[in-house]
Write an enzyme that holds these catalytic residues in place. Structure first.
Site, PDB file in Angstrom:
ATOM      1  N   GLU A   5       0.791  -1.221   0.000  1.00  0.00           N
ATOM      2  CA  GLU A   5       0.000   0.000   0.000  1.00  0.00           C
ATOM      3  C   GLU A   5       0.831   1.282   0.000  1.00  0.00           C
ATOM      4  O   GLU A   5       0.375   2.304  -0.508  1.00  0.00           O
ATOM      5  CB  GLU A   5      -0.930   0.005   1.223  1.00  0.00           C
ATOM      6  N   SER A  48     -45.267 -29.092  41.684  1.00  0.00           N
ATOM      7  CA  SER A  48     -44.829 -29.734  42.927  1.00  0.00           C
ATOM      8  C   SER A  48     -43.341 -29.570  43.198  1.00  0.00           C
ATOM      9  O   SER A  48     -42.871 -29.902  44.292  1.00  0.00           O
ATOM     10  CB  SER A  48     -45.205 -31.217  42.909  1.00  0.00           C
TER      11      SER A  48
END
Length: 607
Positions: free
Chosen positions: A102, A365
């Site tokens: 780059e 329960s």
């Protein structure tokens, strides 16, 4: 008229040339001076955002980790997967490949490309840009290829080069550029293409591939343009590495096509299990002052309490047991460490956005241990006889259950036999307020998402439904409440988040465990004694199974298995989306001692 003497003509010519030269000087001065003046005016007026400001303004990926530090999942912002990587953690090979491709003069230049500026001046459009200029384009959001934009780049590139080090500029650039597949920064890119974390194990071939993606991420991805095109771009980067002295030769380097993962394997997508976890963790962080925006802007990492082995065991136990059962079955599992309230496993189901672990279901329960604890706290003993009639009236409601408690029925035998009416008898003796208080002392919260728990629709009245577990409770809360009994009455806040760390690994927030004595130790020990069972590996444990009936029928719509060892308390729920009656693959009525208990034992055996 006679012509002027030669000497006079020469003087005229000299005067004309002096005027031309003077004009040229003026024009040259104007041509040079005005841009210089404009440059310095722009230098004073324009301001380049610092790399820190740019990065701070971007929503970054938030990583959630297991308790051992391994990655659990990532919360990716809408803009894509963005994970910040400090300069010194970007491998040297990748730095070199990016610079070689780059901006080969990056470490020495003044921050801009004179060739690009000249081309823009002559043609009106921009040419290539170096790393600093690319960073400025990305940070300002202005990528128009115009002369004015190029001149602005020149000013800002000069200014940022004077204000920031090259390492800072490179760090910021590398973290805000896209590498494709919705990724920003090298860490996200390494995972997206190679399915690995970014570290020094990266090869030159992999570094060359990633560096080559920057120029045109949507084009150079082999998943888009094919391996032939991607290999051509890779060879270009490889040759630049050799040409610019980063490598002596390219011997041993090969296009890493076989290593590149297809997007479907590495893209960030959450299944419903992970989605539920993400939502629970973010909700918990919100109450601690860490909104999602704060997490993203701060580039923070969240370490959860989840144990990767137990989390996997929870998924396996549920999925394996539900294979072959009716498709409408839904399940959830939550496991909590009794010593500190840390959630070690959390499975809210994988059937949709509904999180069954954080959704209220009638406990039935399986609520009775709380009633027993209320009786014990109010002077009863496990061996005390308790009436167990077939029918019983309480708070204006008639209850009728088949007799299950062996005679003479005691509080202990009522807990072990699955009888119902003995607990209504206990509640009549001590009152529903005491029953409610016992459940709250263990850890059932007063409200969930602003709605009161264990109350009638008016939000105040405690009705007769409490004694038969009619009020819905979340598996998350039930596991935490049973964990209090496992910890001999010490209650810890149930939590999924252990700590929050900044990008350097420093802890910025830590859950503080402050257990409180919530249930008398002897009461907790008695409950444990009454629920005693044995795990497949022979270890002692406590377990209560239970179910809640559908309407006035004898069919069950919710089934539970909740129990613990001193190290882990686990709640397993089984039900459906529409509260239908639960019949297994053989058409038999499902009870807590069947499918839920199988899941519970399978999971607990892995601890």
């Amino acid at each position: 008229m006679e012509p002027a003497p030669e000497s006079d003509q020469s003087a005229v010519v000299r005067r004309q040339w002096r005027r031309i030269r003077k004009g040229a000087y003026y024009l040259t001065g104007f041509a040079v001076g005005v841009p210089l003046i404009a440059f310095w005016i722009a230098y004073l007026l324009l301001d380049v955002r610092s790399p820190q400001d740019v990065l701070a303004s971007l929503g970054k990926t938030v990583t959630l980790r297991y308790s051992d530090g391994s990655e659990l999942l990532r919360v990716v912002p809408p803009g894509g997967d963005r994970r910040f990587v400090p300069f010194d953690q970007i491998p040297q090979k990748l730095r070199d490949a990016i610079v070689a491709t780059e901006d080969p003069t990056f470490w020495a230049n003044s921050g801009f490309d004179p060739t690009g500026i000249g081309r823009a001046f002559l043609t009106g459009v921009g040419g290539g840009s170096g790393i600093t200029q690319q960073y400025i384009k990305k940070s300002t959001g202005d990528e128009d290829s115009t002369l004015s934009r190029k001149m602005q780049e020149l000013v800002l590139a000069t200014k940022i080069t004077q204000q920031q080090s090259k390492e800072q500029i490179f760090e910021s650039y590398a973290n805000i550029i896209s590498f494709g597949r919705g990724t920003f920064g090298p860490a996200a890119a390494m995972n997206a293409f190679f399915g690995r974390p970014l570290d020094n194990s990266i090869t030159w071939s992999e570094a060359a591939f990633l560096a080559g993606m920057i120029q045109s991420p949507s084009v150079h991805d082999p998943a888009v343009s094919g391996d032939e095109h991607a290999a051509k771009r890779w060879r270009y980067v490889r040759d630049k590495l050799v040409e610019r002295g980063y490598l002596k030769n390219a011997d041993g380097m090969a296009y890493p096509g076989a290593e590149i993962k297809p997007p479907a394997e590495t893209r960030v997508s959450l299944n419903y299990d992970q989605y539920h976890l993400k939502q629970r963790v973010l909700a918990e962080l919100e109450t601690a002052g860490f909104s999602i925006s704060r997490l993203q802007q701060g580039n923070l990492t969240v370490q959860t309490t989840l144990d990767p082995g137990l989390q996997n065991a929870a998924h396996t136990a549920l999925s394996d047991r539900l294979k072959g059962e009716p498709a409408e079955f839904r399940g959830a599992l939550v496991a909590v460490d009794p010593t500190n309230g840390a959630v070690r496993a959390y499975d809210g189901g994988n059937n949709g956005v509904r999180d069954y672990a954080a959704t209220g279901h009638a406990l039935g329960s399986a609520f009775y241990p709380f009633t027993a604890a209320a009786g014990l706290k109010n002077g009863m003993s496990l061996e005390e006889k308790v009436a167990a009639p077939r029918e019983i009236q309480y708070l204006g409601e008639k209850f009728e259950y088949p007799p299950k408690c062996p005679q003479p029925c005691t509080l202990r035998s009522a807990l072990t036999s699955g009888a119902d009416t003995p607990f209504i008898t206990v509640s009549k003796k001590i009152g529903v307020d005491e029953v409610s208080a016992a459940a709250r002392s263990a850890g059932i919260p007063d409200e969930v998402d602003g709605t009161p728990t264990m109350r009638e629709q008016d939000g105040v009245t405690i009705g007769s439904g409490i004694v038969v577990g009619r009020y819905p409770m979340r598996p998350l809360d039930v596991a935490g409440a049973y964990a209090t009994y496992a910890a001999n009455g010490m209650r810890s806040a149930v939590h999924l988040v252990d700590k929050v760390l900044d990008r350097s690994g420093k802890v910025v927030w830590q859950h503080e465990n402050e257990p409180v004595s919530a249930v008398p130790a002897e009461v907790a020990q008695d409950v444990t004694s009454a629920l005693r069972t044995t795990l497949p590996d022979g270890r002692a444990a406590a377990l209560r199974t239970g179910e809640f009936e559908r309407g006035n029928s004898r069919d069950n719509q919710d089934a539970w298995a909740v129990g613990y060892t001193p190290q882990l308390a686990t709640a397993v729920w089984l039900g459906s989306d529409d509260d239908r009656k639960l019949l297994d693959a053989e058409g038999k009525k499902v009870t807590g001692s069947a499918v839920p208990a199988d899941v519970w034992r399978s999971f607990m055996a892995r601890r």
